[in-house]
Write an enzyme that holds these catalytic residues in place. Structure first.
Site, mmCIF file in Angstrom:
data_model
loop_
_atom_site.group_PDB
_atom_site.id
_atom_site.type_symbol
_atom_site.label_atom_id
_atom_site.label_comp_id
_atom_site.label_asym_id
_atom_site.label_seq_id
_atom_site.Cartn_x
_atom_site.Cartn_y
_atom_site.Cartn_z
ATOM 1 N N ASP A 129 -5.179 -33.728 3.907
ATOM 2 C CA ASP A 129 -6.203 -34.344 3.062
ATOM 3 C C ASP A 129 -5.579 -35.396 2.159
ATOM 4 O OD1 ASP A 129 -8.237 -32.773 4.073
ATOM 5 O OD2 ASP A 129 -8.146 -31.293 2.459
ATOM 6 N N TYR A 179 0.797 -1.224 0.000
ATOM 7 C CA TYR A 179 0.000 0.000 0.000
ATOM 8 C C TYR A 179 0.833 1.280 0.000
ATOM 9 C CZ TYR A 179 -4.681 -1.913 0.159
ATOM 10 O OH TYR A 179 -5.849 -2.518 -0.195
ATOM 11 N N GLU A 187 -3.319 -29.905 8.394
ATOM 12 C CA GLU A 187 -3.531 -29.044 7.226
ATOM 13 C C GLU A 187 -4.689 -28.088 7.424
ATOM 14 O OE1 GLU A 187 -5.070 -29.279 2.570
ATOM 15 O OE2 GLU A 187 -4.456 -31.127 3.569
#
Length: 423
Positions: free
Chosen positions: A304, A166, A252
């Protein structure tokens, strides 16, 4: 009428298949004391392996030259930027214009080193000239980032990557561009990104059997509630790590982390639970490495059962190609893949409705992973990944909830630990 009612009653009492499966695996569990003895032996073997001096790039005779960065003080970073600026001014005054000699972070300039079990950056550079229409903008961004870093050195303060973006939105246009150049600058100066005093917003969290100091304040992670303690973005302010844990559980997904935290899994099986809520961020990777090195504990990963879960695991263990220049500080070797693994889908009788078909992109990612050296090194990973690609099925950790919301903490993980079922 009585016979009819009795028949209906018997029908209502029929156990559903999911309950039967849960009961089956619960009956396989041994007392917690037996499982804890198994974990004690893992801790001893991990501590023994950690006692030997770790290999470094300088210990190896590699055919390719590689580069690594180091932690530098703010004064050193400031001096490096000033020396670079002087060389640029001299080049301009001599009529040659100026350019930046930037280490290439392309895929072709990466090297997996089996002895270190991590990805490192080779020494190829690319020229980024100002007087070239294809690179003038990126050259300008590089100069602007160097100027901003110099200001941070002078003021001795930290800012986030978002703050940096920014400061000049019109020039940077997108944060991914300022983030990428920030890594380039880190490479150019030969320092870690944390040495630049630019940090990422807090993302990772930790809970469980860990006490550490955060900027002088002592934090007890067993008293942080189910939300846990946010991992400090500046690893320099973390110290005095103490723990009676037997292992570190790397998770995870945030949902699985919340389940384990609420069930206080870390009290039943003394452990430290940490998550980056998906893709690993730098702060979580640094924090995990610091825990492993200081506490000498094994790290077990719960991800996963899909190609992306294995990719996340590999980033923690072997490093990412994007930040291979700093893999010595960001990687935690010898992480064990606990679950959810493709072979678990049948072994634990995960219902078909909880398994998902792999997309074409999933299958391509899986096949690409099978070609990676860090996967080939582990035959167990190759076998699991090959099964995933062959069956074209994937599943999330939450698939275990089909047997009950607490099945993960009460049955699946205890059984995994009991059987030492990790790769």
């Amino acid at each position: 009428m009585a016979d009819s009612t009795s028949t209906k009653s018997r029908k209502r009492r029929q156990p559903d298949p999911d309950s039967t499966t849960e009961l089956l695996f619960k009956n396989l569990l041994k007392p917690d004391s037996v499982i804890l003895q198994t974990l004690q032996s893992l801790v001893i073997s991990t501590a023994s392996a950690s006692s030997s001096k770790p290999l470094t790039l300088s210990d190896l005779s590699l055919s390719s030259s590689c580069r690594e960065v180091a932690d530098l003080s703010l004064t050193s970073v400031q001096s490096e930027i000033e020396a670079l600026t002087i060389s640029i001014v001299q080049s301009i005054l001599s009529g040659k214009g100026f350019s930046f000699n930037v280490p290439s972070r392309s895929a072709t300039n990466q090297l997996y080193v089996p002895e270190l079990d991590r990805i490192v950056l080779k020494d190829k550079n690319t020229l980024r000239p100002f007087a070239n229409i294809s690179s003038v903008r990126k050259c300008t961004i590089t100069a602007r980032i160097l100027s901003l870093i110099h200001q941070l050195c002078l003021k001795s303060i930290h800012v986030t990557k978002r703050d940096l973006f920014y400061t000049d939105v019109k020039l940077f246009q997108d944060q991914t561009q300022s983030d990428a150049v920030l890594d380039d600058v880190s490479c150019m100066l030969g320092c870690t990104r944390s040495s630049l005093n630019v940090i990422a917003a807090e993302k990772g969290v930790v809970v469980g059997r860990l006490i550490f100091s955060d900027n002088g304040d002592m934090i007890d992670c067993t008293k942080m509630g189910m939300g846990g303690k946010a991992i400090p973005p500046n690893i320099d302010r973390v110290g005095d790590m103490q723990s009676d844990a037997l292992f570190i559980l790397l998770v995870e997904k945030d949902a699985a982390y919340m389940r384990l935290a609420e069930d206080r899994f870390y009290n039943r099986f003394p452990c430290i639970i940490v998550t980056a809520k998906g893709q690993p961020d730098v702060a979580t990777r640094l924090f995990l490495r610091k825990m492993k090195n200081e506490l000498k504990l094994p790290v077990l990963a719960l991800v996963d059962s899909d190609p992306y879960g294995l990719k996340i695991l590999s980033v923690y263990g072997c490093g990412s190609k994007n930040m291979s220049y700093d893999s010595a500080n960001l990687t935690t070797p010898d992480i064990k893949w606990l679950g959810i693994r493709p072979s678990d889908l049948d072994k634990y009788k995960i219902p078909e409705q909880c398994r998902l078909p792999m997309t074409e992109q999933d299958i391509k990612t899986g096949k690409d992973l099978l070609e990676e050296d860090f996967v080939k090194k582990n035959p167990g990973w190759v076998e699991e990944l090959s099964l995933m690609v062959k069956t074209k099925q994937k599943a999330e950790i939450q698939a275990l909830s089909s047997f009950g919301f607490q099945y993960l903490s009460e049955v699946y993980l205890p059984l995994k630990l009991q059987q030492q079922d990790w790769l």
